[in-house]
Design an enzyme around this catalytic site. Structure first.
Site, mmCIF file in Angstrom:
data_model
loop_
_atom_site.group_PDB
_atom_site.id
_atom_site.type_symbol
_atom_site.label_atom_id
_atom_site.label_comp_id
_atom_site.label_asym_id
_atom_site.label_seq_id
_atom_site.Cartn_x
_atom_site.Cartn_y
_atom_site.Cartn_z
ATOM 1 N N GLY A 1 0.895 -1.210 -0.096
ATOM 2 C CA GLY A 1 -0.026 -0.146 0.008
ATOM 3 C C GLY A 1 0.719 1.375 -0.030
ATOM 4 N N CYS B 1 5.395 -6.249 1.893
ATOM 5 C CA CYS B 1 5.616 -4.572 1.934
ATOM 6 C C CYS B 1 4.851 -4.006 3.076
ATOM 7 C CB CYS B 1 5.395 -4.064 0.591
ATOM 8 S SG CYS B 1 6.196 -2.490 0.566
ATOM 9 N N TYR B 2 3.866 -3.054 2.725
ATOM 10 C CA TYR B 2 3.130 -2.413 3.744
ATOM 11 C C TYR B 2 2.361 -3.567 4.837
ATOM 12 C CZ TYR B 2 -0.414 0.376 6.228
ATOM 13 O OH TYR B 2 -1.352 0.844 6.922
ATOM 14 N N HIS C 1 8.309 -7.420 -3.429
ATOM 15 C CA HIS C 1 6.811 -7.804 -4.018
ATOM 16 C C HIS C 1 7.221 -8.984 -5.126
ATOM 17 C CE1 HIS C 1 4.354 -4.370 -3.231
ATOM 18 N NE2 HIS C 1 5.472 -3.582 -3.224
ATOM 19 N N GLU D 1 5.065 -10.901 -6.234
ATOM 20 C CA GLU D 1 3.975 -11.169 -6.852
ATOM 21 C C GLU D 1 4.223 -10.583 -8.444
ATOM 22 O OE1 GLU D 1 2.689 -7.448 -5.117
ATOM 23 O OE2 GLU D 1 3.810 -9.216 -4.578
ATOM 24 N N ASP E 1 -15.194 -12.104 -23.892
ATOM 25 C CA ASP E 1 -15.893 -12.526 -22.708
ATOM 26 C C ASP E 1 -17.534 -12.828 -23.177
ATOM 27 O OD1 ASP E 1 -13.557 -11.500 -21.406
ATOM 28 O OD2 ASP E 1 -14.409 -9.442 -21.392
ATOM 29 N N LYS F 1 -9.121 -12.183 -16.941
ATOM 30 C CA LYS F 1 -9.259 -12.108 -18.376
ATOM 31 C C LYS F 1 -8.503 -13.543 -19.002
ATOM 32 C CE LYS F 1 -10.439 -10.016 -22.333
ATOM 33 N NZ LYS F 1 -11.760 -9.397 -22.592
#
Length: 542
Positions: free
Chosen positions: A78, A105-106, A192, A194, A250, A398
């Site tokens: 964050g 992190c945060y 991070h 990710e 979609d 997606k």
């Protein structure tokens, strides 16, 4: 694969009640969002391990977490500092739930602060790539290579760890880059894992999901399809469903899924507003009506939409008028084809998080449509069209939709179709949209697609298309002076469309496309190539 529930940034989550959610709660990882730009990315990485994940508000109560019974909790990063007076704080009771927690992190700094440690402004901030040096290669950091590159983005650091915590790894500037209280299964990383720049980030995530949280890879495409069909049948029964088909992946995936679930009770409507690429409306009808036997009601509204854009130059006004006219046509045609009890929308998980455009019927408690997602949210549906919503894809990202599409038999030309804006070619013609200019752009765009498809290069680009400018340039053809339109070629590479770079494709390809457009497309005498990245530019020109 994986799924999500709707995030409420300012209020507590409510207990999910649908059958699919209930069936997979045993294998859930919850991400509590503290405002990170990467929260959705964390969820996607969890889903790459075939474990279900949800992004929830940091305000989610311990009681609700107990109801969800996740196998693990991840606290996102964050933009705030935990020692600021108004920084977002989770309920400290979370540490007492007995559920493994990973702070990122945060999230790590919040864990440290709430459990009695100290977080202060770092003497030296750390942004970008950093080498991670492993002090304890077990548990969270199993198979994470010593010296592996991780992505840092912080100006604060943990200067005193809470009782029971130890350092798992450090960097040159961050003594506490990874920490753990093994006994309580509380973990934190300052980097991070990710993001793609973190080389062994996915290995770390797998360690948390599989070895610490003891999850099993049960969230698969096949499981989703089976559960979604059961859920649709249970909700809809023998009632009729209307789906506005756009031709994108979609709405097309949704059409195939609904056809398997309810068969003839599904009505697909395709509104041809006249702004699609050359041959696309015809090909769409051929695929659905003839190839797969899914009836589609074709509505030719080209003249209506074109009339709405006469004399309009402003891009936002174009979008507004197209959206308004779409709603008018949709309303008329739904009455003609109806009545319908349900409206199917191709809402995806990011739409659920970002959109507040839903209502709840006060009498039935059902969500009712206010915006039609299957037409790329170009405009809101009138409130008197009170369909109950069916949104089977609202749990998916997606890339997961594409996996579902393949599993239920959609052709690759739809599954891997380049992103195409809802207003279509109308916003690839800068300035006024006319029938003549649409024909010029369709022909030029066809040349672009034809050449890259013939060379097997279609999937080398995120998007590759032509733009028509509202000016004329001087040229020479056959010893005669010409005064015709220039066409811009826009080829970009991207992972998610949020950022993009212009594609360094071959000069030979560009030369061939340029020669064909000038020779085959009447009204064009010049071709240029856009070499602007996003940012500062955008992918589309309007």
């Amino acid at each position: 694969m994986t799924t999500p529930t709707e995030q409420q940034s300012n209020s507590e989550q409510t207990q999910p009640s649908d059958p699919l959610k209930a069936s997979i709660n045993r294998q859930m990882i919850v991400i509590l969002d503290f405002g990170s730009q990467y929260s959705e990315l964390i969820a996607r990485r969890i889903r790459e391990t075939q474990v279900y994940s949800e992004v929830l508000s940091y305000r989610t109560s311990p009681e609700h977490l107990r109801q969800l019974n996740p196998k693990g909790i991840i606290l996102s990063g964050g933009p705030n500092s935990v020692y600021d007076g108004h920084s977002p704080q989770c309920d400290p009771e979370i540490w007492q739930l007995g559920i493994p927690v990973l702070g990122v992190c945060y999230g790590m700094q919040l864990m440290v602060q709430q459990l009695g440690g100290t977080v202060e402004r770092a003497k030296q901030a750390e942004y970008g790539k950093a080498s991670l040096y492993i002090d304890d290669p077990t548990d969270l950091l199993t198979n994470v290579e010593h010296g592996s590159t991780m992505w840092m983005s912080h100006g604060d650091s943990c200067t005193l760890l809470p009782d029971g915590f130890e350092v798992l790894a450090h960097t040159n500037n961050t003594p506490c880059a990874a920490i753990a209280n093994h006994q309580r299964q509380l973990y934190g990383v300052q980097f991070h894992p990710e993001v793609v720049h973190s080389v062994d980030g996915l290995a770390l995530i797998r360690n948390f999901v599989y070895h610490i949280c003891n999850c099993e890879p049960t969230w698969t495409t096949e499981a989703f399809v089976e559960e979604a069909i059961r859920e649709i049948r249970a909700k809809v029964g023998d009632k009729r469903i209307l789906l506005a088909l756009s031709g994108g992946v979609d709405s097309s995936t949704l059409a195939f899924l609904l056809n398997q679930a309810v068969g003839d009770n599904l009505t697909c409507m395709f509104i041809d507003q006249g702004f699609m690429r050359k041959g696309e409306p015809e090909r769409l009808m051929e695929i659905f009506n003839e190839q797969f036997g899914i009836p589609v009601a074709y509505v030719n509204a080209r003249d209506r939409f074109l009339a709405q854009l006469e004399g309009v130059l402003d891009p936002e006004e174009k979008r507004r008028r197209i959206g308004h006219e779409f709603i008018q046509v949709f309303e008329e045609e739904s009455h003609r084809l109806g009545p319908f009890d349900y409206l199917a929308q191709g809402t995806l998980y990011p739409d659920v998080i970002e959109s507040a455009d839903t209502n709840v019927d006060p009498q039935t408690g059902e969500r009712v449509a206010v915006k039609i997602k299957s037409h790329h949210n170009v405009g809101g549906l009138p409130k008197n069209l009170r369909f109950k919503l069916v949104e089977p894809l609202r749990k998916l990202f997606k890339d997961e939709v594409r996996k579902v599409a393949r599993s239920i038999g959609l052709p690759e030309e739809i599954v891997r179709r380049h992103p195409f804006p809802g207003p279509g070619l109308a916003i690839r013609i800068t300035g006024e949209v006319t029938a003549e200019r649409l024909n010029i752009l369709r022909d030029a765009d066809f040349v672009v697609r034809d050449e890259i498809q013939k060379r097997g290069m279609y999937h080398d680009f995120w998007q590759a298309f032509a733009v028509l400018l509202p000016i004329h340039s001087v040229g020479v053809m056959g010893d005669q002076r010409t005064y015709a339109h220039p066409v811009v070629l826009r080829f970009v590479s991207s992972e998610d469309g949020m950022t993009a770079d212009w594609s360094r494709t071959s000069y030979e390809l560009l030369e061939t496309i340029s020669n064909r457009i000038v020779n085959e497309v009447k009204g064009v005498n010049r071709v240029v190539y856009d070499i602007t990245s996003k940012p500062p530019g955008t992918i589309e020109w309007e």
